[in-house]
Structures are given as C-alpha cells and as structure tokens.
Design an enzyme around this catalytic site. Structure first.
Site, PDB file in Angstrom:
ATOM      1  N   CYS A   1      50.263  39.517  36.252  1.00 24.26           N
ATOM      2  CA  CYS A   1      48.858  39.636  35.994  1.00 24.26           C
ATOM      3  C   CYS A   1      47.901  38.332  36.201  1.00 24.26           C
ATOM      4  O   CYS A   1      46.895  38.395  36.765  1.00 24.26           O
ATOM      5  CB  CYS A   1      48.375  40.635  34.617  1.00 24.26           C
ATOM      6  SG  CYS A   1      49.271  41.936  34.505  1.00 24.26           S
TER       7      CYS A   1
ATOM      8  N   HIS B   1      44.428  37.105  38.076  1.00 19.30           N
ATOM      9  CA  HIS B   1      43.024  37.272  37.036  1.00 19.30           C
ATOM     10  C   HIS B   1      42.961  36.021  36.271  1.00 19.30           C
ATOM     11  O   HIS B   1      42.269  36.239  35.426  1.00 19.30           O
ATOM     12  CB  HIS B   1      43.452  38.276  36.407  1.00 19.30           C
ATOM     13  CG  HIS B   1      43.190  39.674  37.498  1.00 19.30           C
ATOM     14  ND1 HIS B   1      42.196  39.925  38.169  1.00 19.30           N
ATOM     15  CD2 HIS B   1      44.427  40.805  37.759  1.00 19.30           C
ATOM     16  CE1 HIS B   1      42.423  41.164  38.950  1.00 19.30           C
ATOM     17  NE2 HIS B   1      43.868  41.236  38.744  1.00 19.30           N
TER      18      HIS B   1
ATOM     19  N   ARG C   1      43.943  51.899  36.460  1.00 24.88           N
ATOM     20  CA  ARG C   1      43.810  50.672  37.152  1.00 24.88           C
ATOM     21  C   ARG C   1      44.957  49.649  37.081  1.00 24.88           C
ATOM     22  O   ARG C   1      45.397  48.922  37.865  1.00 24.88           O
ATOM     23  CB  ARG C   1      42.517  49.660  36.296  1.00 24.88           C
ATOM     24  CG  ARG C   1      42.275  48.643  37.163  1.00 24.88           C
ATOM     25  CD  ARG C   1      41.617  48.594  38.483  1.00 24.88           C
ATOM     26  NE  ARG C   1      42.773  47.971  39.463  1.00 24.88           N
ATOM     27  CZ  ARG C   1      42.238  47.925  40.560  1.00 24.88           C
ATOM     28  NH1 ARG C   1      41.238  48.536  41.223  1.00 24.88           N
ATOM     29  NH2 ARG C   1      43.486  47.433  41.572  1.00 24.88           N
TER      30      ARG C   1
ATOM     31  N   CYS D   1      47.063  48.137  40.212  1.00 23.03           N
ATOM     32  CA  CYS D   1      47.375  46.820  40.175  1.00 23.03           C
ATOM     33  C   CYS D   1      49.024  46.601  40.588  1.00 23.03           C
ATOM     34  O   CYS D   1      49.190  45.801  41.180  1.00 23.03           O
ATOM     35  CB  CYS D   1      47.105  46.124  39.089  1.00 23.03           C
ATOM     36  SG  CYS D   1      45.272  45.552  39.026  1.00 23.03           S
TER      37      CYS D   1
END
Lengths: 292, 226
Positions: free
Chosen positions: A202, A206, A249, A253
C-alpha cells in the site's frame, strides 16, 4: 593480494548488509506497540505528508486525491460536480432505509442510539472490535433482517447515512486497549508489506509515490484516506454501483496490484482500517466523499 | 461537422473570437471520467457547446426565452463524455454575432469499453436544485437516465437502441425560461442547468424533458424564501 583483500572486504560488507536485512524484521517484536510508540507513529506519518504537500493543512486531507496540489488541473471537475453532487439520490435511499423499520419494528437508527460517533469507530468493547459495518449487520440480524455484504452498495449507503450527519467531527479512535494495539500492529504490517504479482505494498503507491502520476491517474495520499468513505466513485458508477465502503476500495486496490482480494470485514482489512484510522487522528470526517 | 451544427443552429458559420465567454472546465481529465463544464456568456440568446474530437461534436445547446432578455445572464451547466484530448468550443449568439471561445482539455488514460447496465432498473427520476448565483439563480436538474447512444454491446454483440434525452425545458410559472437541446455525448444521469435572472418566493419552477424513444418526464418545485 591487495585486490583480493578488497574483494573480501566487499563480500563481507554484502554479507553484513544481507544479515542486517534478515535480522531487521525479526527485531520487530510481536508484542503490540505502546501507546507512546503509536503516538510517535502518528506524528511521523502526518509530518511526512505535511512536508510533502507543504500548502495542504491536515484538515484538507479528507478530500482525498481531490485536495492534492498535483490534482489542480482536474480539481475543477470535482468542484463543478459538487454543485449538484451525484450521490444525492443515493443518500436519500440510504437515509430512508436507515430510518425504515426492520421486521422487529426497530430501525437501524434505533440500534445506533448510544453508540459512539462514527469518528470513534472502530472501537474495542466487551471483548470484540466493533466496526460500523459489523454493527449494522449485527443490528440487521438481531432484528430479523438479512446481513449485507460489507462491500456492497446497500451497505455503503447505510454507512454513509450514519456518518454523514457527523461530517466535520475529527477522527479520534481509542487505541489504549491491548487488542486495538495488536490490530494496529497487524494493520501496519499489512500496509507496509509487499504483495501480489506487481510486488507492491500500500505504501509504495500511497506514501512513496503519493501525488505522482500512474498512467492516467494521480495517486492519492495515504493520510486521510478513510475519512471520506463511503465514497461515490465514477469508476464504480460505470461498473453499475457507484457507492462503496473502504473495504471495497481495499479489494479494488488489491486487484490492481494483482493480489487476491480478501472478503470485506475480514480480519486483515479491519486491522488495516484501524491502522489507517489511527494515523488519520485529527482529520475531520467528510462523508460521502467523491472520488474519480 | 462543427460547421454543420453552426449552420443548423445559428444559420451562419461566421464566428468571431469573444473574450467575454467564460468556459469553466478542468484542463485535464481521465478517460473513464465524465467532464463537468459551465459556460457563461452574458446577454447571449443562444449558446452551443461542442467538442471537436467526439465523432459527433454537438454536446448541448441552449436557447434563452425572450422574457428573460433585459437581465439575461447566459449560462449552461452540463456533464459531457469525451472520447479523446481536444478543444471544448463554446459559441454564443449575441446581437446577431456568433462569438467563439475554446478550452483545450487533455484526456489521460485509455478508453475502456464498459458493459452497460442497460435500461433495466432506471428510475427516470427528476430532481431540481436552485443555487443563488451572482446573476440571479442557477437552476439545475438531475435526470436519472441511461443516455445511451446506439451501439453494439462490447461483450454480447447485441444491438443497443439509442435512448438519450433530446430536449429539456425550464419554465417559471408555465412561462418558458430556457430550452436545452442535448446530443448523445451528454453523460449518463445528466445534470443540466441554466441561469434564471429573476425568481420570487412562490414561483413554480418546472422542468420537462423528453428522450428519443418518446419517453418524457417532469418535475416542479415551488421557490422558497430566499
């Protein structure tokens, strides 16, 4: 001779680096981090983004990618859409169902009387972790209705109906209990660990690349991500169901990183939601959000 | 293609650059996105918005009612589908002269063919919203409508008939305020709007629409205290 010695030193250095790399993950203890450590994590994480996007105050992170300076050329689209937000009819449906009586004559609104505000979710109480989705499903089951999938549009509209009146309330999750800190630890592991055929974590997108362009899209910042959910997404709208929860979400992802998505409300996703929620401490919730 | 639209709608293809036309739209968007735009041409009687890279350039046109004429603030709000990077053109007729302004819009990413959900479960619900604006009131309506162009379904190969709104009419107390003609490149569930110069408490705002398949709908709202 000197050449050989230098070579030996180089090889030894590599072995040393390799070993230190091997040892480092083991050095992270399995015991949950202390409250002070979590507070330091929050400070470090938020400081990283506040330095990365210097003009963006902490309270503006609830707009997700729409708020980032790198999104400036596209922001007008979002601002024009917000004059007549596309999620208004979805919110009407959600609010109607939130107030409607279940088979036992109680409504979801009745069930949530006395519960903490959405800004304090998820929380630990009476031996288990409560999420909004989990509490809605528990209420539906005890009142004679069927549970909903945690990633479905119906569930997203119900969560939005609970969260929307609390928009502006700053996220404040209680992480003092050992169980919450344990889940925080698991969520942190999930957030930073690489997975899938693309070998991405992740954080790769991000944190390390927040604000950078990935093909036609701008990558959002990890800070503030959960504060706008459930969101109305145009990409999901084209698929037929525009509203989605944060677990939907996460599934999307994972699929983008070519990792197998987990079911909504599975333990790793709840841990990730708790980890992200705690790092978002102090950011006002803004529901429903709009994402591209 | 643009000339054909101009000739049909303005009866002329002669245009002059006009700095007073304001186009509000993002400079960049992604392919899967719809593009929200707002064009303003103070005093215009007719406005047309076209996008030169779409197979058919017409997006929307607006005709103001004559009774709005003295303090008319020509404004049109809409949401379009774009099929590639290009220029969004706005033409506005004022005192017999067609003014022109354009905005270059970059469309990033690749075109994704989306399987359509079709007309099933579409409610055709119409909602009105009124916002106080600098020059009167911005009256917008949302129509839950599939807005489908005729095409072949990308997965099943079946033919899908065209089903898109062609006309939206705004009325105040049954007097025409403005009329919009929509092309097939207006996005699904369209939100369209115009500026109405004067609205008083108790005025009834009526929106009527009809689509190419003959279906029509309507919504009305009584203006509350301002």
């Amino acid at each position: 001779m000197r050449h050989l010695a230098r070579k030996f030193i180089t090889v030894a250095r590599f072995i040393g680096l390799f070993l230190s790399g091997m040892i480092a993950p083991i050095a992270i203890a399995d015991s949950p981090p202390s409250v002070a450590q979590i507070q330091q994590d929050i400070r470090q994480f938020q400081q990283f983004f506040l330095a990365r996007f210097a003009d963006l105050p902490l309270s503006a992170y609830n707009d997700g990618v729409n708020g980032l300076p790198q999104y400036a050329q596209r922001r007008l689209n979002w601002q024009l859409l917000m004059e007549f937000p596309p999620f208004e009819s979805a919110m009407q449906r959600g609010n109607a169902r939130w107030q409607a009586p279940l088979p036992s004559a109680r409504s979801l609104a009745d069930c949530f009387v006395g519960n903490p505000p959405p800004s304090a979710y998820p929380y630990f109480f009476a031996g288990k972790v409560h999420t909004i989705v989990g509490d809605i499903n528990a209420c539906l089951i005890t009142n004679g209705a069927e549970a909903l999938d945690g990633a479905s549009g119906d569930m997203a509209r119900l969560v939005a109906a609970y969260k929307a009146p609390w928009s502006g309330e700053r996220i404040d999750i209680d992480y003092r209990s050992e169980q919450m800190r344990q889940l925080y630890q698991q969520g942190r592991q999930y957030f930073w660990a690489k997975r899938g055929q693309m070998n991405l974590s992740c954080a790769n997108c991000h944190v390390h690349n927040a604000g950078n362009q990935l093909r036609g899209d701008i990558l959002s910042a990890a800070l503030g991500q959960t504060s706008g959910f459930p969101v109305y997404s145009t990409a999901w709208w084209l698929q037929g169901e525009p509203m989605g929860t944060v677990h939907r979400r996460y599934q999307a992802c994972n699929a983008l990183a070519q990792a197998a998505p987990l079911p909504a409300q599975s333990k790793p996703y709840i841990a990730l939601e708790i980890y992200q929620g705690i790092l978002n401490s102090g950011i006002p919730i803004k529901t429903p959000g709009y994402r591209q | 293609m643009i000339e054909q639209v101009l000739a049909f709608y303005f009866d002329t293809i002669e245009t002059a650059d006009d700095a007073s036309i304001v186009i509000t739209a993002p400079l960049s968007t992604a392919h899967k996105q719809l593009l929200a735009f707002k064009v303003e041409a103070p005093g215009a009687e007719k406005i047309a918005v076209l996008f030169d890279q779409n197979p058919q350039p017409l997006i929307m046109t607006m005709t103001m009612a004559i009774n709005q004429a003295p303090n008319n603030h020509g404004l049109m709000v809409g949401r379009a589908r774009l099929s590639g990077s290009g220029n969004l053109h706005c033409y506005a007729l004022r005192n017999g002269v067609v003014g022109h302004a354009a905005l270059k819009i970059a469309v990033a990413g690749h075109w994704q063919k989306q399987p359509s959900a079709g007309n099933a479960g579409v409610s055709y619900q119409t909602t009105i919203k009124v916002i106080k604006a600098a020059h009167g009131y911005q009256v917008m309506c949302e129509i839950l409508h599939p807005m489908q162009a005729a095409r072949i379904h990308p997965l099943t190969g079946q033919k899908i008939n065209a089903n898109y709104i062609t006309q939206v009419t705004f009325k105040v107390n049954h007097n025409l305020a403005g009329e919009l003609l929509l092309g097939k490149y207006v996005a699904k569930n369209p939100v369209v709007g115009i500026n109405i110069a004067a609205l008083r408490q108790g005025d009834e705002i009526i929106v009527q629409w009809q689509d190419i398949s003959g279906r029509s709908g309507r919504a009305s709202q009584i203006m509350g205290a301002t």
